[in-house]
Design a protein around this motif. Structure first.
Motif, PDB file in Angstrom:
ATOM      1  N   THR A 142       0.804  -1.220   0.000  1.00 16.54           N
ATOM      2  CA  THR A 142       0.000   0.000   0.000  1.00 16.54           C
ATOM      3  C   THR A 142       0.841   1.276   0.000  1.00 16.54           C
ATOM      4  O   THR A 142       0.351   2.338  -0.370  1.00 16.54           O
ATOM      5  N   GLU A 143       2.111   1.171   0.419  1.00 20.16           N
ATOM      6  CA  GLU A 143       2.952   2.376   0.473  1.00 20.16           C
ATOM      7  C   GLU A 143       4.422   1.988   0.400  1.00 20.16           C
ATOM      8  O   GLU A 143       4.844   0.969   0.965  1.00 20.16           O
ATOM      9  N   ASN A 192      11.247   1.266   2.781  1.00 18.99           N
ATOM     10  CA  ASN A 192      10.264   0.849   3.773  1.00 18.99           C
ATOM     11  C   ASN A 192       8.963   0.491   3.048  1.00 18.99           C
ATOM     12  O   ASN A 192       8.445   1.283   2.260  1.00 18.99           O
ATOM     13  N   THR A 204       4.979  -0.826   3.312  1.00 16.95           N
ATOM     14  CA  THR A 204       3.772  -1.016   4.107  1.00 16.95           C
ATOM     15  C   THR A 204       2.818  -1.923   3.340  1.00 16.95           C
ATOM     16  O   THR A 204       2.545  -1.687   2.165  1.00 16.95           O
ATOM     17  N   ARG A 252      -0.968  -4.168   3.193  1.00 14.97           N
ATOM     18  CA  ARG A 252      -2.355  -4.028   3.624  1.00 14.97           C
ATOM     19  C   ARG A 252      -2.604  -4.794   4.910  1.00 14.97           C
ATOM     20  O   ARG A 252      -3.316  -4.322   5.809  1.00 14.97           O
ATOM     21  N   ARG A 264       2.894  -7.034   8.580  1.00 22.01           N
ATOM     22  CA  ARG A 264       3.638  -5.973   9.268  1.00 22.01           C
ATOM     23  C   ARG A 264       4.558  -5.246   8.284  1.00 22.01           C
ATOM     24  O   ARG A 264       5.046  -5.838   7.310  1.00 22.01           O
ATOM     25  N   PRO A 265       4.814  -3.966   8.504  1.00 24.06           N
ATOM     26  CA  PRO A 265       5.755  -3.228   7.639  1.00 24.06           C
ATOM     27  C   PRO A 265       7.149  -3.844   7.725  1.00 24.06           C
ATOM     28  O   PRO A 265       7.550  -4.383   8.763  1.00 24.06           O
ATOM     29  N   GLN A 266       7.893  -3.748   6.610  1.00 22.01           N
ATOM     30  CA  GLN A 266       9.246  -4.285   6.572  1.00 22.01           C
ATOM     31  C   GLN A 266      10.152  -3.345   5.788  1.00 22.01           C
ATOM     32  O   GLN A 266       9.675  -2.487   5.037  1.00 22.01           O
ATOM     33  N   ARG A 267      11.458  -3.566   5.952  1.00 22.04           N
ATOM     34  CA  ARG A 267      12.466  -2.765   5.259  1.00 22.04           C
ATOM     35  C   ARG A 267      13.294  -3.686   4.358  1.00 22.04           C
ATOM     36  O   ARG A 267      13.714  -4.757   4.774  1.00 22.04           O
TER      37      ARG A 267
END
Length: 310
Positions: free
Chosen positions: A39-40, A49, A51, A53, A56-59
Motif C-alpha cells: 500500500t505504500e 520501507n 507497508t 495491507r 507488518r511493515p518491513q524494510r
C-alpha cells in the motif's frame, strides 16, 4: 520462433504449470506473504520501507514490482495507473472449464460478429480445459466494471454472449462456478524508465505487451534474468537498473509492436471474420508460414548476456 516455434508451434506450457515449477525451484529460506498487497513505499538512499495491507511493515534493500498490469508497486513508486496503461477496448475472462471431448486435443477458437470470441484449449488434466470469453467495445465505449465484483462480471458476459451458439452456453455455465475465474480489460503498459531509486519493475508491471502478443511470459522471464544478472555482478544498483533497462527495452518494444490491435483477434463483421479465418488457415503454409516465422521471431530476438561467474 526460430526452428518453427512460436505462434504456430505445437509446444506449450500453461502459465500455472510454469508458476509451480518456478515456485518449487526457489527452495527454503524465502518468506512468502500470500493474499496481501503493498500500500505504500518510502525509500531512502539505502533502503525501502514497505507497508502492506495486512502484514507488518518491513524494510528491504530493493523492491522489484512483478505484480502485473494493475501493479501496486508501479502506482506507489511511479504514479497513476492511467498514465501508463493504455486500454485496447478488449475485455477477456479466463477460467478453467470441464473437459470438452470435442476438442480432440486441439485449441479451438470461435468468432462471432460484434467482436465476440470464445476459445477452449486442453488443460493439464484430462478432466479440464482452459477457456476464455472475449468481447470488444466500440470506439469511445467504456465498460464500467469492478475488477473485484465477480457477479457483475458474469452478468456482463451473459449480456454480451447471450444467444451466441457453439459451446458458449456451456462456457458461461462453467464461468459461474470456476475457482480461477479472472476478468479484465487488456492494455499495454509503457513507461519511459523502469526504475526509480531502489525500486524497479519487470514483466507486465513494466511493459505488458498484452496477451495478444503471446510474449508476456517471455518478456517477464527475460527481464527477470537480466535484472538479476546485472544486480548479481556487484555493480552499483543504479548502474544495474540502467543496464537492465537498456538491454531489455528493444526486446520489449518488439513484443509490443507484435501485439497490434484487437481487430485481428476479435473482428466485428462477418466479412472480417472470414478474412481472419482465411489468414489463419494459411498460417502454417507457404508463403504465409515464412511471414509468420519472421514476425514471431521476436520471441527470441535478444542475445542474452552470460552472467555465469568466471
Amino acid at each position: 520462433m526460430r526452428s518453427g516455434e512460436g505462434f504456430i508451434s505445437e509446444i506449450e506450457i500453461l502459465r500455472g504449470d510454469l508458476v509451480d515449477l518456478l515456485y518449487q525451484q526457489l527452495g527454503d529460506g524465502i518468506e512468502w506473504i500470500f493474499n496481501d498487497t503493498i500500500t505504500e513505499l518510502a525509500q531512502s538512499s539505502n533502503y525501502v520501507n514497505v507497508t502492506f495491507r495486512g502484514a507488518r511493515p518491513q524494510r528491504f534493500d530493493f523492491v522489484i514490482g512483478a505484480d502485473g498490469l494493475h501493479s501496486a508497486v508501479r502506482t506507489a513508486a511511479f504514479g497513476r495507473e492511467e498514465d501508463f496503461v493504455h486500454p485496447l477496448g478488449l475485455y477477456t475472462a479466463w477460467f478453467t472449464a470441464p473437459a470438452f471431448e470435442e476438442l480432440d486435443n486441439w485449441y479451438q477458437l470461435y468468432n462471432h460478429t460484434g467482436g465476440l470470441v470464445a476459445s477452449i484449449r486442453p488443460g493439464s488434466q484430462p478432466s479440464e480445459s482452459k477457456a476464455a470469453l472475449s468481447f470488444r467495445t466500440r470506439p469511445g465505449e467504456r465498460v464500467g466494471h469492478d475488477r473485484r465484483d465477480r457477479a457483475s462480471q458474469i452478468a456482463l458476459l451473459e449480456d454480451r454472449f447471450g444467444g451466441v451458439g457453439w459451446h458458449v452456453p456451456r462456457l458461461l455455465e462453467a464461468a459461474r462456478s470456476a475457482s480461477d475465474f479472472s476478468f479484465d480489460e487488456m492494455g499495454k503498459v509503457q513507461l519511459s524508465r523502469w526504475w526509480n531509486g531502489r525500486i524497479a519493475l519487470i514483466g507486465d508491471a513494466a511493459a505488458c505487451p498484452t496477451p495478444l502478443s503471446g510474449l508476456g511470459t517471455s518478456v517477464a522471464l527475460v527481464g527477470a534474468y537480466v535484472l538479476a544478472g546485472e544486480l548479481g555482478d556487484g555493480s552499483d544498483h543504479a548502474a544495474a537498473f540502467a543496464a537492465y533497462d537498456r538491454l531489455v527495452r528493444p526486446y520489449v518494444e518488439g513484443a509490443q509492436q507484435l501485439a497490434g490491435g484487437p481487430g485481428g483477434y476479435a473482428p466485428m463483421t462477418a466479412l472480417a471474420i472470414r478474412f481472419m479465418q482465411a489468414s489463419m488457415s494459411w498460417a502454417t503454409r507457404w508463403p504465409m508460414r515464412g511471414f509468420m516465422e519472421k514476425q514471431f521471431s521476436k520471441a527470441s530476438d535478444i542475445d542474452l548476456p552470460d552472467y555465469t561467474p568466471a
